[in-house]
Design an enzyme around this catalytic site. Structure first.
Site, mmCIF file in Angstrom:
data_model
loop_
_atom_site.group_PDB
_atom_site.id
_atom_site.type_symbol
_atom_site.label_atom_id
_atom_site.label_comp_id
_atom_site.label_asym_id
_atom_site.label_seq_id
_atom_site.Cartn_x
_atom_site.Cartn_y
_atom_site.Cartn_z
ATOM 1 N N GLY A 214 0.767 -1.376 0.147
ATOM 2 C CA GLY A 214 -0.022 -0.030 0.146
ATOM 3 C C GLY A 214 0.846 1.288 0.385
ATOM 4 O O GLY A 214 2.301 1.682 0.215
ATOM 5 N N LYS B 16 -12.752 -10.072 19.689
ATOM 6 C CA LYS B 16 -12.889 -10.736 21.072
ATOM 7 C C LYS B 16 -13.368 -9.813 22.170
ATOM 8 O O LYS B 16 -14.549 -10.145 22.763
ATOM 9 C CB LYS B 16 -12.651 -12.259 20.754
ATOM 10 C CG LYS B 16 -13.090 -13.078 21.830
ATOM 11 C CD LYS B 16 -11.923 -14.161 22.178
ATOM 12 C CE LYS B 16 -11.626 -14.381 23.449
ATOM 13 N NZ LYS B 16 -10.504 -15.085 23.762
ATOM 14 N N TYR C 126 -0.822 -17.711 -0.695
ATOM 15 C CA TYR C 126 -1.505 -17.320 -0.493
ATOM 16 C C TYR C 126 -3.378 -17.703 -0.080
ATOM 17 O O TYR C 126 -3.458 -17.386 0.868
ATOM 18 C CB TYR C 126 -2.046 -16.121 -1.803
ATOM 19 C CG TYR C 126 -2.662 -15.493 -1.711
ATOM 20 C CD1 TYR C 126 -2.989 -13.825 -1.074
ATOM 21 C CD2 TYR C 126 -3.661 -15.877 -3.005
ATOM 22 C CE1 TYR C 126 -3.409 -13.309 -1.462
ATOM 23 C CE2 TYR C 126 -4.969 -14.445 -2.699
ATOM 24 C CZ TYR C 126 -4.724 -13.309 -1.953
ATOM 25 O OH TYR C 126 -5.781 -12.468 -2.334
#
Ligand code: NAD
Ligand code: UDP
Ligand code: UDP
Length: 323
Positions: free
Chosen positions: A43, A110, A150
């Site tokens: 990114g 959680k 992947y």
């Protein structure tokens, strides 16, 4: 004005990536506060610089392989390199990102009782024998090949999501994303749409791997992001997995012809060897998404390619980032 003032706090991991940055845009437009987390492996902060001045946006450099303590209401877990050359660059790190990243984000969800979305993939179906692919197909994946870091990483992440759902009653939402394209794709990510557009704009040969008869179904980014947000808003007991993609299927030769025509390029086609374990065909069955999310893609290939070509033209030939 202090940052992050809205009623809902949303964490987007991989938020500075291609899909993540469009999701951040859409969430901000929807009126929520966004924490965009990224380690900037694939990114780029340019993808979100236009959001930095927004009081609803915060950018955080962090690797999801390490624990994270923030207070949020929703998590979109997108952190993971997505193109074959990027995820095969450091395959061990790819598996760690999928698996440790999922464990940490599920642990966080959680603790704070957040809804959590997982960006899973059509790669969980591998090189499929069933066509088109429905969510109840278990797939045909080579567990030891170069794509396995992947594919198996994402499969394990799905397992973790469903176990946290069963064991801890977490509110999970799992999307299986099919090939998606659009502005802010990395021009050198080696994916077929970015390669073909870059090559055509530069007048270089367009590289067809293998016969070119293998197929993919390409979804435009705005359609996909709409699907993500619809999925997050579904009733608690709709958890997926749900396919998200555009069911219109094209061969790589057809795609190359379209890109060459839309760019007005004089590029010719050249053949290169097919990558190992390259899936021959891929097309989502989106019956479930239509029924549960009232969703289907609206942008068809020529329109989406035209917008993407415009973006690549800006960044490659004029050196501008259109954002
Ligand atoms: P991308 O490479 O542009 O985005 C991934 C982002 O994750 C990048 O910004 C990268 O820097 C970040 N990242 C990677 N490892 C990280 C880590 N350990 N910690 C924090 N951040 C990390 O790819 P994309 O196309 O935007 O894909 C986003 C997600 O969607 C991925 O999980 C991908 O597997 C999934 N997906 C995408 C497609 C597609 O066609 N684009 C298809 C199926 C699934
Ligand atoms: N975790 C996190 N942020 C939190 C809570 C947990 O990053 O707010 C991480 C934590 O480091 C742990 C993982 O999530 O390794 C899984 O958490 P969980 O509570 O499910 O398991 P445990 O802590 O019992 O290993
Ligand atoms: N491909 C191609 N030329 C390129 C890049 C890719 O013919 O320059 C093919 C590739 O072999 C595959 C398809 O295009 O069959 C899609 O590849 P991509 O890497 O975009 O995505 P994935 O294989 O993960 O679906």
């Amino acid at each position: 004005m202090p940052k992050l003032m809205n009623s809902k706090q949303v964490l987007v991991t991989g938020g500075a990536g291609f899909l993540g940055s469009h999701l951040c845009d859409a969430l901000i437009a929807d009126g929520v506060d966004v924490i965009c987390l990224d380690n900037f492996f694939t990114g780029n902060r340019h993808n979100v610089t236009h959001l930095l001045d927004s009081p609803s946006f915060e950018l955080m450099r962090h690797d999801v392989c390490f624990p994270l303590y923030v207070e949020v209401d929703e998590i979109y877990n997108l952190a993971c390199p997505a193109s074959p050359i990027h995820y095969q660059h450091d395959p061990v790190q790819t598996t760690k990102t999928s698996v440790h990243g999922a464990i940490n984000m599920l642990g966080l969800a959680k603790r704070v009782r957040a809804r959590i979305f997982q960006a899973s993939t059509s790669e969980v179906y591998g090189d499929p024998d069933v066509h088109p692919q429905r969510e109840d197909y278990w797939g045909k994946v080579n567990p030891i090949g170069p794509r396995a870091c992947y594919d198996e990483g994402k499969r394990c992440a799905e397992t973790l999501f469903f176990d946290y759902y069963r064991q801890h009653r977490l509110l999970i939402k799992v999307a299986r994303i099919f090939n998606t394209y659009g502005p802010r794709m990395h021009p050198n990510d080696g994916r077929v749409v970015s390669n073909f557009i870059r090559q055509a704009l530069h007048g270089e040969p367009v590289t067809i791997y293998g016969s070119g008869e293998q197929s993919r179904s390409f979804c435009y980014v705005s359609d996909l992001i709409d699907g993500f947000m619809r999925l997050m808003k579904t009733r608690d007991d709709f958890i997926g997995p749900v396919n998200m993609g555009n069911p219109n299927e094209f061969t790589m030769l057809e795609l190359a012809e379209k890109v060459i025509a839309l760019t007005g390029s004089k590029s010719r086609l050249i053949r290169e060897p097919a990558p190992i374990d390259d899936p021959r065909q891929r097309q989502p069955d989106i019956t479930l998404a239509r029924k549960e999310l009232g969703w289907e893609p609206k942008v068809q290939l020529e329109e989406g390619l035209t917008r993407t070509i415009e973006y690549f033209d800006q960044i490659l030939t004029r050196g501008n980032n259109p954002d």
